[in-house]
Design an enzyme around this catalytic site. Structure first.
Site, PDB file in Angstrom:
ATOM      1  N   VAL A 118       0.780  -1.115   0.050  1.00  0.00           N
ATOM      2  CA  VAL A 118      -0.067   0.062  -0.168  1.00  0.00           C
ATOM      3  C   VAL A 118       0.939   1.282  -0.063  1.00  0.00           C
ATOM      4  O   VAL A 118       1.733   1.275   0.776  1.00  0.00           O
ATOM      5  CB  VAL A 118      -0.975   0.005   1.231  1.00  0.00           C
ATOM      6  CG1 VAL A 118      -1.795   1.203   0.991  1.00  0.00           C
ATOM      7  CG2 VAL A 118      -1.914  -1.152   1.308  1.00  0.00           C
ATOM      8  N   HIS A 119       0.584   2.340  -1.055  1.00  0.00           N
ATOM      9  CA  HIS A 119       1.620   3.258  -1.039  1.00  0.00           C
ATOM     10  C   HIS A 119       0.724   4.550  -1.748  1.00  0.00           C
ATOM     11  O   HIS A 119       1.169   5.698  -1.445  1.00  0.00           O
ATOM     12  CB  HIS A 119       2.789   3.076  -1.775  1.00  0.00           C
ATOM     13  CG  HIS A 119       2.616   3.227  -3.437  1.00  0.00           C
ATOM     14  ND1 HIS A 119       2.272   2.060  -3.927  1.00  0.00           N
ATOM     15  CD2 HIS A 119       2.902   4.006  -4.214  1.00  0.00           C
ATOM     16  CE1 HIS A 119       2.188   2.582  -5.173  1.00  0.00           C
ATOM     17  NE2 HIS A 119       2.429   3.591  -5.484  1.00  0.00           N
ATOM     18  N   ARG A 120      -0.237   4.400  -2.377  1.00  0.00           N
ATOM     19  CA  ARG A 120      -0.832   5.555  -2.983  1.00  0.00           C
ATOM     20  C   ARG A 120      -1.535   6.412  -1.886  1.00  0.00           C
ATOM     21  O   ARG A 120      -2.103   6.162  -0.862  1.00  0.00           O
ATOM     22  CB  ARG A 120      -1.950   4.970  -4.126  1.00  0.00           C
ATOM     23  CG  ARG A 120      -1.332   4.257  -5.157  1.00  0.00           C
ATOM     24  CD  ARG A 120      -2.345   4.207  -6.375  1.00  0.00           C
ATOM     25  NE  ARG A 120      -1.657   3.348  -7.573  1.00  0.00           N
ATOM     26  CZ  ARG A 120      -0.990   4.368  -8.509  1.00  0.00           C
ATOM     27  NH1 ARG A 120      -1.344   5.440  -8.507  1.00  0.00           N
ATOM     28  NH2 ARG A 120      -0.526   3.621  -9.542  1.00  0.00           N
TER      29      ARG A 120
END
Length: 361
Positions: free
Chosen positions: A205-207
């Site tokens: 998860v990074h957005r």
């Protein structure tokens, strides 16, 4: 064929991965100047890729670092403009949809070099995503557009872009093919984490759309902690900060089924993805890598630019809804036969051939 001077611009993890097969093909017959903007400046997020993938050390590291979109893009443009002026390349080569991509595209568009865009024609059709803005503007500035699929080329045509378009296949497929066996031979990540093939879920998860929205981040966390299989979660620095700020970090850290680890190198990541029973991700690149590695994917977004993987039945869009994530993690319906969508692993050679054949002013 005249020898070209190509200024390649990278700045974020996916671009390092895409660049290495292209750089390898380019340097056989042409001169490449490699510029790292410094958009990802942590060693675990950038330097390790140059080491593991034998990417040549950058000729320039601009050291821009993090910041707001306007400030970061503007600073990149200022520093890149000086490099382009000094190096006077024939072509500026950019990848994907980051701020580094857009900054280099705008600099090239206002100067003499041709502009070439790898991964042209992708659309999520969500104008609220900074990446969508970056990729659309870059395509409309470009002289050479390297589409990974026929549908991407059709998208360009629908926007009036037909000249300079080549369907090359996907350079990330080139990269995965090159490193899959090396990852199996050299990576010890499964043994280090006491994991076995097919017995865990990988999560990334990074957005900003997920990390900066507490409700979405909570939905993802609650979905992941519901998994019956262990969830291996390499935590992106921005995600870690968001989890701590939102008070959600303890929910993950205390969950018995979640294994939180530092960001891993590319070989370790490919080994984790290759061995995972499935992956939950908001990364466009990971969606493709999962497809190439025959790993079932659930995408933690409401849309994707890689629509073909969804149409093929190998990728499920679940957003940030805990119930949908829980159901997708538990889905054991057999996957359909996998189609060939993104070329044959020789996209880098096709890109270099198109660069070589272009008539430069």
């Amino acid at each position: 064929m005249s020898r070209l001077k190509v200024l390649s611009v990278v700045g974020a993890r996916p671009q390092f991965i895409k660049a290495f097969p292209v750089s390898d093909a380019l340097r056989r017959d042409h001169d490449e100047v490699l510029v790292h903007t410094g958009q990802h400046y942590d060693e675990s997020m950038s330097g390790v890729f140059f080491d593991e993938l034998d990417i040549p050390e950058p000729d320039y590291n601009l050291g821009v670092g993090s910041g707001g979109h306007a400030a970061q893009t503007a600073e990149m443009m200022t520093r890149l403009d000086a490099v382009v002026a000094d190096e006077a390349p024939d072509v500026v080569l950019v990848y994907g949809d980051t701020n580094s991509t857009l900054a280099a595209a705008l600099v090239a568009a206002k100067r003499d070099p041709a502009l070439a865009h790898v991964e042209a024609g992708l659309r999520s059709h969500n104008w609220e995503m900074p990446e969508e803005v970056n990729r659309v503007l870059t395509d409309h500035c470009s002289d050479l557009l390297f589409a990974p699929s026929e549908s991407a080329a059709e998208t360009l045509a629908s926007e009036g872009i037909r000249n300079g378009v080549s369907v090359t296949g996907d350079v990330q497929y080139d990269a995965v093919l090159r490193v899959r066996e090396a990852a199996r031979e050299r990576s010890s990540i499964l043994a280090d984490l006491d994991l076995r093939d097919g017995e865990y879920v990988l999560a990334t998860v990074h957005r900003a759309a997920n990390t900066d929205d507490r409700d979405r981040l909570e939905g993802i966390v609650e979905g992941l902690v519901s998994s019956e299989l262990p969830v291996v979660f390499p935590v992106h620095p921005r995600t870690e900060g968001a989890l701590e700020e939102s008070g959600l970090w303890p929910r993950l850290a205390d969950a018995e089924n979640v294994v939180l680890v530092e960001p891993v190198g590319y070989l370790d990541f490919v080994r984790l993805l290759d061995g995972a029973e499935r992956v939950a991700t908001d990364s466009g690149g990971v969606q493709k890598e999962a497809f190439y590695l025959d790993t079932r994917c659930l995408t933690l977004r409401d849309e994707t630019e890689w629509t073909e993987t969804v149409d093929a039945g190998w990728n499920a869009l679940v957003g940030a809804d805990a119930t949908a994530i829980r159901a997708a993690l538990a889905d054991d319906d057999p996957l359909p036969e996998k189609p060939s969508l993104y070329g044959d692993g020789s996209a880098a050679e096709r890109i270099v051939a198109a660069l070589s054949e272009y008539e430069y002013a």
